[in-house]
Motif scaffolding. Sequence first.
Motif: not given
Length: 292
Positions: A242-249, A214-216, A181-186, A232-236
């Motif tokens: 613009k893009g779908t992954d940035h918010a969860a990075s 997730h966030l944080g 999920g992007y992002p995933v709730p806790y 592993e965490r997404h990185f931006t």
Amino acid sequence: MKANYEKPFIIAEAGCNHKGEMSIARDLIATAALYCGADTIKFQKRCNRELLTSEQYNAPHPNPANSYGKTYGEHREFLEFTADEHRQLKDWCEEFGIIYSTSVWDLTSAKEIAAIQPEFIKIPSACNNHFAMLQWLCDNYGGEIQISFGMTTREEEKQIVELFQKNGRSRDLVIFSCTSGYPVPYEDVCLMELERLKEQYGGVTKKIGFSGHHLGTAVDIAAYTLGAQVIERHFTMDKTWKGTDHAASLEPDEFKQLVRNLDAVQKSLSYKTNEVLLIEQVQRDKLKYRGN
């Protein structure tokens, strides 16, 4: 007594957060290596004509605001790097002292990336049931293979691990607890899945990891203390891109903090070597109650 926790292996998942620009990919590599202190930076490789049906390829992007093309196929092609460009990414990683890797989404991409000979290849949750690709990697790629278990049934998990066992490759396999999920709730992170994976597969696989969307960064610390050996965490560079992954990075400052905090926690996870430590003895001599 010594600590039972080894230093975690930390992956910066750049994915497609480079916006299709090699210059941004280079900045991501340099920042992850020199500023954040990550062990690895990981990209993605897809052969979109193989991965997508004609209908999917020619359909509009489900979120047009994030699209880099008129169709979903055009969007994906815009974000795709060639095999030669991935060789350049690997060269840059070596220049900056960080390990290069890539997630592969299809058999063609698996073959292209295996030819580059990275230390490990990642299989994302979306295609971990592509058993023909898994078999090809078992037969033709000698490095470590990492697989996320997001959106995956327990029966599918079992089939995946058994495939590696039958091929004598389970000790090259790293499996990740993951919620897709992007992002995933806790409440949907479900960290205790790490306990289940350790119990079921810790004895037959190389490592158990955690891939978070997730966030944080607080959840990642908990994942490590629960036994995740790879984080592993997404990185931006910028969550607003613009893009779908940035918010969860994680942005660079957040990722640097994650690395620093995991290092601090790893150092703290030990028993006292003496009933009263040397650092305490000074305070004991000065402050400890001595009775009447």
